[in-house]
Design a protein around this motif. Structure first.
Motif, PDB file in Angstrom:
ATOM      1  N   ASP A   1      -0.282   7.235  -4.343  1.00 53.91           N
ATOM      2  CA  ASP A   1       0.288   6.114  -3.534  1.00 53.91           C
ATOM      3  C   ASP A   1      -0.860   5.043  -3.214  1.00 53.91           C
ATOM      4  O   ASP A   1      -0.441   3.959  -3.449  1.00 53.91           O
ATOM      5  CB  ASP A   1       0.568   6.486  -1.912  1.00 53.91           C
TER       6      ASP A   1
ATOM      7  N   ASN B   1      -5.164 -16.420  -3.415  1.00 54.21           N
ATOM      8  CA  ASN B   1      -5.092 -14.962  -2.936  1.00 54.21           C
ATOM      9  C   ASN B   1      -6.033 -14.034  -3.960  1.00 54.21           C
ATOM     10  O   ASN B   1      -5.681 -12.782  -3.935  1.00 54.21           O
ATOM     11  CB  ASN B   1      -3.673 -14.335  -2.886  1.00 54.21           C
TER      12      ASN B   1
ATOM     13  N   THR C   1      -1.483  -8.691  -8.541  1.00 55.45           N
ATOM     14  CA  THR C   1      -1.446  -9.954  -7.810  1.00 55.45           C
ATOM     15  C   THR C   1      -2.698 -10.774  -8.084  1.00 55.45           C
ATOM     16  O   THR C   1      -2.624 -11.937  -8.163  1.00 55.45           O
ATOM     17  CB  THR C   1      -1.299  -9.696  -6.313  1.00 55.45           C
TER      18      THR C   1
ATOM     19  N   GLU D   1      -6.169  -0.547   3.845  1.00 55.96           N
ATOM     20  CA  GLU D   1      -5.096  -1.295   4.084  1.00 55.96           C
ATOM     21  C   GLU D   1      -3.896  -0.646   4.534  1.00 55.96           C
ATOM     22  O   GLU D   1      -3.240  -1.053   5.283  1.00 55.96           O
ATOM     23  CB  GLU D   1      -4.814  -1.802   2.400  1.00 55.96           C
ATOM     24  N   LEU D   2      -3.868   0.713   4.384  1.00 56.35           N
ATOM     25  CA  LEU D   2      -2.709   1.292   4.437  1.00 56.35           C
ATOM     26  C   LEU D   2      -2.614   1.511   6.041  1.00 56.35           C
ATOM     27  O   LEU D   2      -1.828   1.414   6.813  1.00 56.35           O
ATOM     28  CB  LEU D   2      -2.634   2.784   3.720  1.00 56.35           C
TER      29      LEU D   2
ATOM     30  N   LYS E   1      -0.958  -2.634  -7.723  1.00 60.33           N
ATOM     31  CA  LYS E   1      -0.036  -3.883  -7.162  1.00 60.33           C
ATOM     32  C   LYS E   1      -1.187  -5.109  -6.874  1.00 60.33           C
ATOM     33  O   LYS E   1      -0.837  -6.336  -7.292  1.00 60.33           O
ATOM     34  CB  LYS E   1       0.632  -3.541  -6.122  1.00 60.33           C
ATOM     35  N   ASN E   2      -2.359  -4.752  -6.264  1.00 57.57           N
ATOM     36  CA  ASN E   2      -3.059  -5.836  -5.633  1.00 57.57           C
ATOM     37  C   ASN E   2      -3.764  -6.528  -6.984  1.00 57.57           C
ATOM     38  O   ASN E   2      -4.025  -7.659  -7.110  1.00 57.57           O
ATOM     39  CB  ASN E   2      -4.247  -5.342  -4.764  1.00 57.57           C
TER      40      ASN E   2
ATOM     41  N   ARG F   1      -7.503 -11.093  -2.203  1.00 61.87           N
ATOM     42  CA  ARG F   1      -6.845 -10.472  -1.307  1.00 61.87           C
ATOM     43  C   ARG F   1      -6.295  -8.995  -1.799  1.00 61.87           C
ATOM     44  O   ARG F   1      -6.076  -8.921  -2.883  1.00 61.87           O
ATOM     45  CB  ARG F   1      -5.433 -11.238  -0.989  1.00 61.87           C
ATOM     46  N   GLY F   2      -6.274  -8.059  -0.745  1.00 62.96           N
ATOM     47  CA  GLY F   2      -5.621  -6.958  -1.151  1.00 62.96           C
ATOM     48  C   GLY F   2      -6.891  -5.957  -1.904  1.00 62.96           C
ATOM     49  O   GLY F   2      -7.833  -6.479  -2.066  1.00 62.96           O
TER      50      GLY F   2
ATOM     51  N   GLN G   1      -4.207  -0.098   8.170  1.00 62.92           N
ATOM     52  CA  GLN G   1      -4.023  -1.464   8.652  1.00 62.92           C
ATOM     53  C   GLN G   1      -2.438  -1.932   9.205  1.00 62.92           C
ATOM     54  O   GLN G   1      -2.155  -2.752   9.723  1.00 62.92           O
ATOM     55  CB  GLN G   1      -4.678  -2.503   8.220  1.00 62.92           C
ATOM     56  N   GLN G   2      -1.664  -1.139   8.003  1.00 63.38           N
ATOM     57  CA  GLN G   2      -0.114  -1.386   8.045  1.00 63.38           C
ATOM     58  C   GLN G   2       0.474  -0.732   9.120  1.00 63.38           C
ATOM     59  O   GLN G   2       1.413  -1.087   9.748  1.00 63.38           O
ATOM     60  CB  GLN G   2       0.620  -0.911   6.715  1.00 63.38           C
ATOM     61  N   VAL G   3      -0.423   0.373   9.876  1.00 62.73           N
ATOM     62  CA  VAL G   3       0.201   1.234  10.819  1.00 62.73           C
ATOM     63  C   VAL G   3      -0.210   0.837  12.041  1.00 62.73           C
ATOM     64  O   VAL G   3       0.400   0.826  13.416  1.00 62.73           O
ATOM     65  CB  VAL G   3       0.226   2.558  10.388  1.00 62.73           C
TER      66      VAL G   3
ATOM     67  N   ARG H   1      -1.262   3.339  -6.475  1.00 53.45           N
ATOM     68  CA  ARG H   1      -0.148   2.357  -6.578  1.00 53.45           C
ATOM     69  C   ARG H   1      -0.556   0.985  -5.841  1.00 53.45           C
ATOM     70  O   ARG H   1      -0.266  -0.137  -6.415  1.00 53.45           O
ATOM     71  CB  ARG H   1       1.222   2.708  -6.152  1.00 53.45           C
ATOM     72  N   ILE H   2      -1.056   1.184  -4.664  1.00 47.84           N
ATOM     73  CA  ILE H   2      -1.298  -0.135  -3.878  1.00 47.84           C
ATOM     74  C   ILE H   2      -2.564  -0.953  -4.543  1.00 47.84           C
ATOM     75  O   ILE H   2      -2.372  -2.095  -4.689  1.00 47.84           O
ATOM     76  CB  ILE H   2      -1.950   0.146  -2.394  1.00 47.84           C
TER      77      ILE H   2
END
Lengths: 471, 274
Positions: free
Chosen positions: A347, A157, A358, A171-172, A354-355, A160-161, A174-176, A350-351
């Motif tokens: 926000d 991974n 990861t 990415e955000l 996190k990525n 990824r992200g 794509q979540q919606v 933060r994404i």
């Protein structure tokens, strides 16, 4: 492994130093052609990206490759000759190969796991092929490196992200939304960025674009340019362009299909609408949109108040609001509406964090891939070396000798068997003497490719391929 | 033959458990998220072959016993999910679907092993109508199961997004819009099939009413009617809510997930009572 890598990267030098050695335009090709003309390197490849400039080569008759390289670059770029080489790294043999694998696997990148490096490496390889500066060793090394890069991307991974605010916004979204094509979008703010973004929105299939701005004239101008948009006007957006101050929005547009021709055919009703409104009219329009991008330079909040709240509540459908303005354009209270997803710059950050975390966890898995591929590459390289070939040849004959003694030894007495052993050993040595002398002579005089060809021939003739010499 | 059936009955939950593990790996490690699973068609064929051979052996389709129906639901859910995966090129939701499938098949296998195989409905005229009735009901339950799973995932994803929860599920689920749309299509499918089932059921049981076994079977029939009615009602409420009341996807998903849970509880209760 007679491979060397010399270069400068973000690990060893700041951009102010790196840019002096960057090779834009056709400079890499010219450099490679110079190597070829002067026969300094048997094989060579130049990799130049925004974070690194490095040369991989198989030395031919060059005693001071670092000086030679920097001298060439200085001449090409018309800069003073470099005396301080502390910012440059110099890897040889296994280190150089592992370095290239780390580069291909995006472990050496500024943003670990980024996808561009593999394409840049392929581009560098294409240039080397064009300049005819690759040979057996670099060809193999590059293909091995491509495999490392592909495995790193597909088996882990690591890539990824999102790792930038712009990609995080994508990415955000794509979540919606399943896709942004056909969605209604409102741009709050019609500066240069807004205009560019609106054009791109139409180009990629937005069903309806509303441009809201404090100055209606400015908003109209943008809307009018959309209505008269021709496909050739739909500029390709360069997300790295520093003049674009709204990368999050533009990145969102990049995720949409690129092959949609938005120009209406003759007589056909326009498939999209673009209109301009003033900021006070937003409450009337916001209920019909799916995505709102706020990027004004306003000192106060733009999306706030009861009317906006009512309009959004009435909309019913999910509305994603991305507020990338600082100070913020959107009242945080709007996030309390059940159908509103409000995200601000923090926000998105933060994404990204996190990525990145990861990706860090994936590094050991990529290291394992590199170790695995390095092992097979090293074995392949060994098979091309003269000395290991000689050792394997000797071992092969010794095995034959022992097998024959075992087979016929029983027919001789102990004393005779000793004689037999001496005789067969001597016979094998005599048979091997000339081929071994020939191979040894190559290691002093012949070029690498000649040595490799000879070693390869011997291994093929005696079916020694796949054998490894005993340590 | 009985031993073969026993083996197949226990092999099927294991195969579905294998899918759960495989899709769990996909979900948690985020690998092979867009690669089709080549084992699903093999498992579908095996499961279908088991049901067909069993039906031939017993002389009746596998629709006259609640545990048999659970097995058919597991099979049809797998088949429908496989189509969804082929069309959507996305296997991120497989874990949740196969968890339901596994539970259905496991329950079926456990109880089939201890249940005498006999028709649970009265022997009445109109075998064709009965088959159509049972088959339509099975498809309706399948559709509701899928609607429930996708609806629940939609609600979970939405809750995460609303709370700005950038955690485990953030980028592991498909987009909310896609989950909501899939739930909606499943609800429509459920309504169509359950309506067919209700109409054909009325025909079948209307004719059978007053027959010699009618009284004995009445409790089971009532249980079936309750489960079927609730399923139909859930679908009607969701369709009317969205079509007339302009409900949001989230509300439809809530009804679907809640409805599925209710129907599942009623289904298990009816099995227990029978």
């Amino acid at each position: 492994m007679n491979i060397t890598a010399i270069g400068i990267s973000h690990h060893t030098a700041p951009v102010g130093v790196r840019e002096a050695f960057a090779l834009p335009g056709d400079l890499p090709l010219r450099l490679l052609r110079a190597f070829k003309a002067e026969d300094a390197f048997e094989e060579a490849l130049v990799l130049d990206t925004c974070n690194r400039t490095e040369v991989y080569f198989v030395a031919n008759k060059c005693d001071d490759p670092m000086g030679y390289l920097l001298g060439h670059i200085a001449r090409l770029k018309s800069i003073p000759a470099v005396t301080d080489t502390s910012a440059f790294y110099h890897h040889q043999g296994a280190d150089a190969v592992q370095h290239m694998f780390r580069v291909a696997g995006a472990l050496d990148s500024q943003i670990v796991g980024e996808h561009q490096i593999l394409g840049q490496l392929k581009g560098a390889y294409r240039l080397a092929l064009e300049a005819r500066t690759t040979g057996l060793l670099l060809n193999k090394l590059l293909h091995w490196a491509f495999r490392v890069g592909k495995r790193a991307q597909s088996e882990t991974n690591l890539g990824r992200g999102s790792t930038s605010i712009a990609q995080a916004a994508v990415e955000l979204a794509q979540q919606v939304f399943a896709s942004l094509a056909g969605k209604s979008v409102m741009l709050v703010g019609a500066g240069e960025t807004g205009a560019l973004a609106a054009k791109a929105l139409v180009r990629v299939g937005a069903g309806n674009v509303v441009v809201a701005n404090r100055s209606l004239d400015r908003a109209r101008k943008v809307a009018e340019s959309l209505r008269t948009l021709q496909p050739e006007d739909a500029v390709a957006l360069d997300l790295e362009d520093p003049s674009i101050r709204c990368p999050a929005l533009l990145a969102m547009l990049e995720m949409l299909p690129k092959d949609i021709d938005r120009r209406p055919a003759a007589g056909e009703k326009e498939r999209f609408a673009a209109r301009a409104i003033e900021l006070p009219d937003i409450p009337q329009a916001i209920g019909d949109v799916d995505l709102v991008i706020c990027a004004t330079g306003a000192p106060d909040m733009v999306l706030t108040g009861k009317e906006i709240t009512k309009a959004l509540r009435r909309a019913g459908r999910s509305v994603l609001i991305v507020d990338i303005a600082v100070p913020r354009d959107v009242d945080p209270k709007l996030d309390k509406l059940s159908n509103v997803f409000l995200y601000n710059i923090d926000d998105l950050d933060r994404i990204v964090s996190k990525n990145i975390a990861t990706r860090e966890l994936e590094v050991p898995r990529v290291e394992a891939i590199i170790a695995d591929e390095f092992g097979t590459f090293a074995a392949w390289c060994d098979s091309l070396e003269v000395i290991p070939t000689i050792k394997i040849l000797q071992e092969y004959f010794a095995e034959i000798q022992q097998a024959e003694i075992k087979r016929y030894g029983g027919k001789f007495s102990d004393a005779d068997r000793e004689q037999l052993e001496q005789f067969t050993r001597s016979l094998c040595n005599k048979i091997l003497h000339q081929p071994i002398a020939f191979l040894r002579s190559l290691s002093d005089s012949a070029s690498l490719s000649q040595r490799q060809a000879a070693a390869d021939f011997i291994r093929s003739a005696f079916r020694l391929k796949g054998r490894k010499d005993k340590p | 033959m009985d031993i073969l059936f026993k083996v197949a009955e226990w092999l099927l939950p294991l195969l579905y458990m294998g899918l759960v593990i495989d899709y769990g790996v996909t979900f948690f490690l985020r690998i092979r998220t867009h690669v089709h699973n080549g084992w699903i068609p093999v498992i579908i064929l095996f499961h279908a072959a088991f049901l067909v051979v069993r039906s031939i052996h017993l002389g009746q389709p596998p629709l006259f016993n609640g545990y048999e129906i659970l097995s058919v639901i597991a099979l049809s859910t797998t088949a429908v999910y496989y189509i969804v995966e082929l069309v959507g090129h996305d296997r991120r939701t497989g874990l949740f679907v196969f968890l339901i499938v596994f539970l259905a098949q496991y329950t079926s296998s456990v109880f089939l092993a201890n249940t005498a195989i006999e028709p649970t409905t009265p022997a009445v005229a109109g075998q064709g109508w009965r088959s159509l009735h049972s088959l339509a009901a099975t498809f309706a339950y399948t559709a509701l199961a899928l609607a429930g799973v996708y609806g629940a995932l939609h609600l979970i994803g939405r809750r995460n997004l609303k709370r700005h929860n950038i955690g485990l599920l953030f980028d592991r689920l498909p987009p909310l819009e896609l989950l909501g749309r899939t739930c909606w299509y499943a609800i429509i499918g459920g309504l169509v099939f359950m309506t067919i089932s209700v109409v054909t059921g009325a025909l079948v049981y209307g004719r059978g009413a007053g027959g010699p076994d009618a009284e004995a079977m009445s409790a089971k029939i009532i249980a079936k009617i309750v489960v079927g009615s609730v399923t139909w009602l859930v679908c009607v409420v969701a369709v009317l809510g969205k079509g007339v009341g302009k409900w949001s996807d989230s509300r439809v998903c809530l009804v679907a997930a809640g409805g599925f849970l209710t129907v599942a509880i009623l289904f298990v209760a009816s099995l227990a009572l029978s």
